[in-house]
Design a protein around this motif. Structure first.
Motif, short mmCIF file in Angstrom:
data_model
loop_
_atom_site.label_atom_id
_atom_site.label_comp_id
_atom_site.label_asym_id
_atom_site.label_seq_id
_atom_site.Cartn_x
_atom_site.Cartn_y
_atom_site.Cartn_z
N GLY D 366 94.06 48.47 -129.16
CA GLY D 366 92.77 48.66 -129.82
C GLY D 366 91.73 49.15 -128.83
N GLU D 370 89.71 52.79 -128.65
CA GLU D 370 88.25 52.91 -128.61
C GLU D 370 87.82 53.77 -127.44
N SER D 428 79.66 49.07 -135.09
CA SER D 428 80.37 48.02 -134.37
C SER D 428 81.14 47.09 -135.31
N ILE D 431 85.05 46.98 -135.35
CA ILE D 431 85.62 46.61 -134.06
C ILE D 431 85.50 45.11 -133.84
N ARG D 434 87.63 43.17 -136.33
CA ARG D 434 89.05 43.31 -136.03
C ARG D 434 89.45 42.34 -134.94
#
Lengths: 385, 69, 367, 512
Positions: D366, D370, D428, D431, D434
């Motif tokens: 992840g 990003e 945001s 993210i 998650r």
């Protein structure tokens, strides 16, 4: 604002707890060894169980290669055996994907409940695993064929059993229906039989026939034809075939009838204070194969065929019922359960006496056969001169 | 465990009780304090693995005696 | 501060989710075996009059909760003593529901995880929800209700191949005794627990009658409950239903459609957690309201955290094991809850009616 | 807490200081003195231009223009101020009287001329690009509007490109932006209210709303929040967006921003309020509800069925972007029984010999994605593409080949990353969520996710955007029947734009 900070704090506390205490049920997928099937035997001394598991071994490589592997360990109880096995196997045995459980005859004769209880109570094992009885002397040799044939034998057997509805060679019993049967009053359990057969020099397990239980103890077997009749009575036939011998002049010719649809109804009747069971069978078939040129397709021939088929069916079914009544005295057909459902009053009176009553129960079979089509040809083949 | 409980409670008291004290809501503060002490005592005992008698047991025996089971 | 309001629809959803709570998951009326669905129906009938009493109380004192009513009816001192009962009862009930969740995790879902963890999580979520207020709770239920209904509906569609109508027969084989017995269980386990809504529905913003909210909740729940109980019996058979701890979970684990849609019991576990959450939150809310009214606190929010923790800890120390829990839930609870569910409300209503007739009592006005 | 107090005091001191300055300085009769005054205020500022001149015929008309270089349109000053005063026969035109007034009324050819005496006003208007005209013998001065500076032409906004729909976008000029909005809605009820924000920048902002459609409560709340802003400078509407948000720490927005006038106009018609900020092509609209994350401008120009389909896709995409890694982790580390056997076996095969635990893999991947995304956005377009290709293909492929990361994880994180880009409006939120869900899944598998989901619902339910429930329209069985949520009702069935569902204001329709 205030409540947010409070919430944040609680999250922090929880997070702390967790980090300090670790995580419990977390297990990596590659630390597990998947059990495809289990076989349960009695040890030679008779006081221990032999637990055999077939595991799927996965090799890593460009493409995944799966191998069947078996392992047998003894233990005082099944859980004990499993624990012993865990201490040998590097990876943890994982039972949730287990498909079949094979019981040896010894175990089945001694009482299936002893082992079924563990299978059912175990949270990891699914209740839809198929239970079978091995006709060979041990159960483990069924699973051991897997390593010789490069197949995960448990998965293969599972597929075969799932197809039984259309083959009608053996009763299919998932664990939970077995538990229902064992627990229910007025019905005895049956399990499919598995035996080893030589096919093209390879030994493969084949699922044919029925193991008959009384209470939870194995009392005998039914062969393939009897099994089909049993399934007819239990309304579990959805396919398969009937073979009808010709009569009279055509004694040599056989006609295969493909079963398209079947519906069986059990009807308990009270006649002059005596209980009777009437079995009404409605079967739709198709002519699939005619050995010879006899015309079974036009109306008189068809009627004749229907009638003779009905008759032989009736005979065969009644034979099976009688055989079970006299030889095993075990109500595998579920007559008692039907009586309980339809005539609860009567059942209350006879429940305790059912063991004796079943033996002398009068059972009549009323088959009704309908020929629906004759497959791709509208006429029997003609043999010209 | 014990340390964890004490630490958590320090945190809770700071965030939950202090605002009441600052706002001078004495009643709220008092009741909350009492409850905090109660839960802290239970949590502390649990963390020490002391068996706490279940408050359900007397209810159970009372009802059994009433029903005469 | 603005008075929090829940709409009548939200009220109904809240009521239904509250009643579904943990008990549907644990199976209604296992004693009645294959007649459990009849028992469920009978239980609903038994609940009709008592629900009428609750609704009557609420409509007599509009906008007042049970603790205000107690104060009005019994006077300050006696009212507060009786109020103690209605503080203890939701506290205990909430703890029982949390414990259900804990036991579920401990036996079926995650046997190796300590029971306290999911219980703490549940407590934390409820604390958060109650902090946010009953309005948020009502709106949460509005989003949870369709989730629960959809999951129930889809799983019902999926178990259709497994239905075996022979499981229903014979009807009432063991006579009417077990049926009545379990009907009483059902009456006291989810249905009459709605007595707690005497404290919640003071926030109901409705021009429709309170009776309608209560009864539509009851009937929708009855429909869901009877349907699911029937489903359990049809799939598992009465004998199995009466022995497994979480029948709905076991039932859905049977689903195997085309080897692909299978092992979806997590979906029902979802509904279990969701409805459990609503029930715990309602219990926590009522307890907090009760304590704050008892001591005349400024705001019930100042004690939510501690009361929530108390509930979780109480749940933790309440039983030794799951057998204890089942014994209490099915043998003791119905009698234990009787005073809170029936006796006290009846007494309150009778006295209130008498005093109102005598003109001694000013019933509250809607504000 | 403390810093908050300090800030307030600081601000107070500053304002006091300024007022002292303005009180001591006053215009005098003498142009010379006044020029000196200006020069004192603008010490060390070489952009201040002072130009003295006199009328040919009337010697008394000695004037001086003061302006700031670059902020003005010099042509206007030359032709409309200096030329007429310099060359015109003022002696004839101006009968004696107030010279200043006569200049204002008869000479200066500008649309906006004001008289002012306050030095503060004068300085401010000079800064804003107006020209100050001082006349000998008067204590007042004239302010002539001569604003003029280079602006970007109206362009199609890069970030919000549409295939179908108008191609104009806002620019940095407040007035042009307002004109863009006004051109869309020719309704006298469309109100523009100016405000000034930022103690140093003195940024002009404008509240736009349609009176009678925009809910009064929201407007009042907005004005209240704007008045409470204490900041020295506003560089972009992003500052304001953050300052007037409902929950300051929340990863979710309650104020939207857009570069497209058609978008703003549509929202105004729905009863929302727009804030145009000078110097920023991004216009804010509010209240902003959760569903709007899934709305795109094109949705309103394409047919409604297609709109519904693509909105649903966006929702599923967002769901996947948030939940996929957590679900994968909980499946493979907690609920192995839920994976169909063949899939399970192939995942196991893929995981053989990989070093990291699944949860760590998920976090690493992840994170990596990003990073790639950020690099791709910041780099100039051609390089960005290379970076992404090298990152995704080479790194991903090699990582699997080397058994660094298991292949299913790469698939999952790739899918996550791509689906996250379906709705770019989210910043945001996916993210953070998650990661949170990953953590919960790591603790309790699916049950952790369920707990997270319940928490999420509580969070959403208590959230409001300017008094409007944040999830309004997304919940099933909603009391208010809103026509523009996941689905969009065909235009023929709605005669007005779907109104913002503020219940109090729902009935009052100004067009009735």
């Amino acid at each position: 604002m205030k409540s947010t900070s409070k919430i944040l704090s609680v999250i922090l506390i929880l997070a702390n707890t967790l980090f300090l205490a670790g995580c419990w049920n977390y297990r990596e997928i590659d630390t597990l060894r998947f059990v495809a099937g289990i076989a349960i035997d009695k040890s030679e001394t008779g006081d221990q169980y032999l637990l055999t598991v077939e595991t799927v071994d996965i090799k890593n490589g460009g493409e995944s290669i799966m191998n069947s592997n078996t392992m047998t360990v003894a233990g005082d109880t099944l859980l004990d055996a499993k624990k012993n096995m865990d201490s040998i196997s590097g990876k943890k045995l994982y039972f949730a994907h287990t498909r079949i459980a094979v019981l040896s005859q010894d175990v089945a004769k001694e009482g299936a409940v002893k082992v079924i209880d563990w299978l059912a109570r175990n949270a990891e094992l699914r209740e839809d695993i198929e239970v079978l009885v091995s006709q060979e002397s041990t159960a483990k040799e069924i699973l051991e064929t897997g390593s010789k044939t490069d197949q995960i034998i448990s998965f293969e057997l599972d597929k075969v059993l799932k197809n039984q509805k259309t083959i009608a060679n053996a009763p299919e019993k998932e664990l939970w229906t077995l538990i229902n049967d064992l627990g229910g009053s007025g019905i005895s359990a049956v399990l499919p039989l598995v035996s080893l057969k030589k096919v093209n020099s390879r030994t493969l397990p084949s699922v044919t026939g029925t193991a008959v239980f009384k209470k939870d103890k194995l009392v005998g077997f039914l062969n393939v034809d009897d099994t089909r009749d049993l399934l007819f009575i239990q309304n579990k036939v959805d396919g398969g075939s009937l073979v009808q011998n010709g009569e009279g002049d055509n004694a040599g010719t056989k006609v295969s009838l493909k079963i398209l649809e079947n519906r069986t109804k059990l009807k308990p009747i009270e006649k002059d204070g005596n209980l009777e069971i009437s079995i009404e069978i409605k079967t739709t078939v198709a002519i699939d194969e005619i050995e010879g040129t006899e015309n079974y397709i036009d109306e008189p021939g068809r009627l004749r065929l229907e009638k003779s088929a009905e008759e032989s069916m009736k005979k065969s079914l009644e034979n099976v019922v009688q055989e079970v009544q006299t030889k095993y005295n075990s109500d595998i057909f579920g007559f008692g359960a039907k009586v309980k459902a339809d005539m609860p009053g009567t059942w209350k009176e006879i429940e305790t006496l059912w063991g004796g009553k079943f033996k002398d129960l009068k059972v009549s079979v009323h088959p009704e056969l309908t020929i629906k089509n004759s497959a791709a040809f509208s006429q029997p083949l003609r043999i010209g001169d | 465990m014990v340390v964890l409980v004490i630490f958590s409670y320090a945190f809770i008291i700071y965030l939950d009780l202090m605002p009441l004290y600052r706002k001078k809501l004495w009643r709220d503060f008092g009741v909350n304090m009492a409850l905090t002490l109660l839960t802290f005592a239970i949590a502390f005992l649990i963390s020490l693995d002391v068996a706490i008698p279940s408050p359900v047991n007397p209810i159970k025996s009372l009802i059994i005696s009433i029903l005469g089971k | 501060m603005i008075k929090e309001m829940i709409t009548s629809k939200q009220g109904v959803y809240l009521l239904i989710l509250f009643m579904i709570g943990s008990n549907l998951f644990m199976g209604l009326a296992p004693v009645a075996k294959s007649d459990a669905w009849i028992a469920a129906l009978v239980g609903m009938l038994m609940a009709l009059p008592i629900i009428f009493i609750y609704a009557r109380l609420l409509s007599l004192f509009k906008g007042r909760d049970i603790f205000d009513i107690l104060n009005l009816v019994f006077g300050n001192v006696l009212g507060k003593i009786v109020a103690l009962a209605y503080i203890w009862y939701p506290l205990h009930l909430g703890a029982m529901v949390i414990r259900d969740l804990g036991e579920f995790f401990n036996t079926v879902a995650m046997p190796e995880t300590p029971m306290l963890l999911p219980m703490l999580f549940m407590g934390f979520l409820s604390i958060w929800a109650v902090m946010a207020g009953v309005e948020v709770l009502g709106r949460c239920s509005k989003i949870f209700f369709p989730i629960v209904v959809i999951i129930m509906f889809v799983t019902t569609l999926l178990v259709i191949p497994y239905l075996n109508f022979a499981h229903l027969k014979p009807v009432m084989y063991d006579g009417i005794g077990p049926v009545l017995n379990s009907a009483f269980d059902i009456f006291s386990f989810p249905l009459a627990e709605t007595v707690l809504f005497l404290a919640v529905f003071s926030a109901l913003k409705t021009d429709k009658s309170i009776y309608r909210v209560y009864y539509s909740g009851l009937f929708i729940f009855a429909a869901i409950g009877v349907l699911l109980t029937l489903r359990n019996i049809l799939v598992l058979g009465g004998d199995i239903v009466s022995v497994v701890n979480f029948p709905l979970y076991v039932e859905v684990s049977r689903i195997n459609i085309g080897e692909f849609i299978q092992r979806i019991e997590v979906s029902v576990a979802t509904t279990f957690v969701i409805t459990d959450f609503i029930k715990v939150s309602v219990c926590l809310y009522v307890t907090c309201i009760g304590i704050s009214k008892l001591f005349g606190l400024n705001n019930y929010r100042s004690i939510v955290v501690q009361t929530g923790l108390l509930m979780v800890l109480l749940a933790y120390i309440m039983y030794e094991n799951i057998m204890d829990m089942i014994y209490f839930a099915f043998e003791i609870y119905a009698y234990y809850a009787l005073p809170f569910q029936v006796i006290l409300p009846v007494i309150i209503l009778v006295i209130a009616e008498i005093r109102i007739r005598a003109g001694q009592l000013q019933t509250g006005k809607r504000y | 807490m403390f810093s908050f107090f300090r800030k307030k005091e600081e601000k107070k001191a500053k304002t006091e200081n300024q007022s002292v300055l303005s009180a001591s300085l006053k215009l005098t009769n003498s142009v010379e003195a006044n020029i000196k005054l200006f020069k004192d205020i603008f010490t060390n500022d070489d952009t201040l231009i002072v130009r003295n001149f006199q009328n040919k015929y009337l010697k008394a008309a000695a004037c001086c223009v003061i302006y700031i270089d670059g902020m003005v349109n010099t042509e206007v000053i030359n032709e409309n101020i200096i030329q007429p005063i310099l060359g015109g026969n003022l002696k004839e035109e101006i009968s004696d009287g107030n010279l200043l007034e006569e200049l204002q009324y008869k000479v200066i050819a500008s649309s906006d001329v004001k008289e002012a005496a306050n030095i503060n006003d004068l300085v401010e208007s000079a800064i804003n690009g107006d020209t100050v005209l001082l006349v000998e013998g008067y204590k007042q001065a004239l302010i002539v509007s001569t604003k003029g500076w280079q602006t970007r032409p109206i362009d199609e906004p890069l970030a919000e490109r549409v295939v179908r729909g108008p191609r104009e976008g806002f620019v940095e000029s407040l007035i042009i932006n307002l004109s863009l909005i006004r051109r869309k809605i020719k309704n006298p009820d469309l109100k523009f209210q100016f405000k000034e924000l930022g103690s140093s920048t003195k940024t002009k902002i404008c509240l736009c709303y349609i009176e009678g459609v925009a809910p009064e409560k929201v407007l009042q709340e907005l004005i209240h929040r704007l008045d409470n802003i204490e900041i020295d400078g506003i560089m972009d509407s992003g500052y304001i967006q953050e300052l007037i948000k409902d929950a300051p720490l929340s990863p979710l927005e309650t104020v939207a921003s857009t570069e497209r006038p058609d978008n703003v106009a549509g929202k105004l018609l729905e009863g929302r309020i727009a804030i145009v900020v000078d110097g920023s092509p991004f216009v804010l609209t509010l209240p902003f509800l959760f569903v709007e994350y899934f709305h795109a401008d094109e949705d309103y120009y394409n047919d409604s069925l297609f709109t519904t389909v693509s909105r649903t896709l966006r929702m599923i995409g967002t769901f996947a972007a948030i939940f996929l890694p957590a679900i994968y982790v909980s499946l493979t580390t907690f609920h192995q029984e839920m994976i169909p056997t063949p899939l399970l076996l192939s995942i196991t095969a893929a995981r053989q010999g990989t070093p990291f635990p699944t949860i760590l893999e998920a976090v690493i991947m992840g994170f990596l994605f990003e990073i790639l995304r950020e690099t791709g956005t910041r780099m100039p377009a051609p390089i960005g593409q290379t970076v992404v290709i090298v990152g995704a293909l080479v790194l991903g492929g090699a990582a699997i080949e080397a058994r660094f990361i298991s292949a299913p994880m790469v698939i999952v994180s790739g899918l996550t990353g791509i689906t996250a880009l379906l709705t770019v409006k989210f910043k945001s939120f996916p993210i953070i969520l998650r990661l949170l869900l990953l953590f919960l899944a790591f603790l309790m598998g699916f049950y952790g996710i369920i707990f997270g989901l319940i928490g999420l619902v509580i969070y959403f339910m208590q959230m409001r955007s300017y008094g409007v429930p944040y999830l309004l329209g997304t919940t099933a069985f909603d009391e208010n029947n809103i026509k523009d949520t996941v689905t969009r009702t065909p235009w023929r069935q709605v005669h007005f734009h779907p109104r913002l569902p503020v219940v109090e204001n729902h009935e009052s329709d100004h067009r009735k």
